[in-house]
Design a protein around this motif. Structure first.
Motif, short mmCIF file in Angstrom:
data_model
loop_
_atom_site.label_atom_id
_atom_site.label_comp_id
_atom_site.label_asym_id
_atom_site.label_seq_id
_atom_site.Cartn_x
_atom_site.Cartn_y
_atom_site.Cartn_z
N TRP A 177 1.01 -1.07 0.02
CA TRP A 177 -0.04 -0.08 -0.10
C TRP A 177 0.83 1.29 0.06
O TRP A 177 0.61 2.33 -0.72
N GLN A 178 1.58 1.31 0.92
CA GLN A 178 2.73 2.73 0.96
C GLN A 178 3.32 2.79 -0.19
O GLN A 178 3.40 3.88 -0.67
N THR A 212 -11.53 2.78 -1.39
CA THR A 212 -10.58 2.95 -0.45
C THR A 212 -11.37 3.14 0.97
O THR A 212 -12.51 3.98 0.94
N GLN A 215 -11.72 5.29 6.67
CA GLN A 215 -10.68 5.79 7.56
C GLN A 215 -9.34 6.11 6.91
O GLN A 215 -8.56 6.50 7.53
N PHE A 216 -9.25 5.86 5.70
CA PHE A 216 -7.99 6.08 5.02
C PHE A 216 -8.31 7.09 3.79
O PHE A 216 -7.81 7.64 2.97
#
Length: 265
Positions: A177-178, A212, A215-216
């Motif tokens: 993800w990052q 998505t 919370q993101f």
């Protein structure tokens, strides 16, 4: 009487010129300066040679122009046919189209769109084949670099790079993800900066936000404005040539309906 015959050697004048003619020696006549008639004749000869050269150049240029035009027409016909096939065949058959576009890109090396569509046909199947996603996206990136080197549309190329990053992210979302999530978002920012009216950039942004977690920073309410913007940009867009990037409109409309339906619930 006896007749004497005189042998004439090769090169001997049958009618030798007199040494003096009209008060001038033969040497003077042969070396006299050119008259106006001579100068006029000489200039005409130069003009004729120049005109002939110009005519030959014009004929050669026209023939080359016709050949280039014919080649361009044949290229456009092939591209139109192959791009139209993208809407009629399933992604499982995109490998065949990718090979076709790759061959076209090798033959017609001056246009970026064949390389672009080669990349597109690599990226779409990557979403459904995680085990091959990295390889397919690496091949796509190679073709996108080629498209960019040929002066391709930076906004359209960035959209595909964002898609490739998303496909690689889905191989292992928790671990990737990052890296690939950030890269996907960065490429969408590049796409919108290069062309704020690119409908595909808004569509991809809406799609990303919809899936998505809230919370993101995602969610249907976040995705809705981008879906609306995408559909409006598709309606205003002019596609030229016919095989220029124009994919995603149907999916954008479906996404907008989904966002609206979920928002009203």
């Amino acid at each position: 009487g006896q007749t004497h015959r005189r042998r004439i050697s090769i090169g001997q004048n049958l009618y030798p010129l007199p040494t003096v003619l009209y008060g001038r020696s033969v040497h003077q006549l042969r070396n006299r300066p050119p008259t106006r008639n001579h100068e006029h004749r000489y200039k005409n000869q130069i003009k004729m040679k120049t005109f002939k050269r110009i005519a030959l150049l014009l004929v050669a240029g026209f023939a080359g122009l016709c050949a280039t035009s014919a080649q361009g027409t044949a290229y456009a016909e092939v591209m139109n046919r192959k791009v139209a096939a993208l809407d009629s065949v399933p992604p499982t058959e995109y490998a065949i189209l990718a090979a076709d576009f790759s061959r076209i890109a090798a033959v017609e090396g001056s246009d970026w769109m064949a390389a672009y569509y080669t990349a597109y046909c690599r990226i779409i199947p990557a979403f459904g084949n995680p085990s091959e996603a990295d390889r397919l996206c690496e091949e796509a990136e190679s073709m996108l670099s080629k498209a960019e080197s040929l002066g391709g549309d930076l906004s359209e190329i960035a959209c595909l790079r964002s898609m490739a990053a998303s496909a690689r992210l889905l191989v292992n979302p928790q671990e990737r993800w990052q890296t690939y999530g950030a890269e996907s978002g960065r490429q969408l920012a590049v796409a919108l900066e290069a062309n704020p009216a690119n409908p595909r950039a808004y569509f991809l942004q809406a799609q990303s936000l919809l899936y998505t977690p809230a919370q993101f920073g995602g969610g249907k309410d976040k995705a809705l404005p981008f879906a609306e913007k995408s559909v409006s940009c598709y309606a205003a867009a002019t596609v030229s040539p016919a095989y220029a990037p124009h994919w995603g409109e149907q999916q954008a409309r479906q996404l907008l309906m989904l966002c609206k339906a979920e928002t009203q619930e």
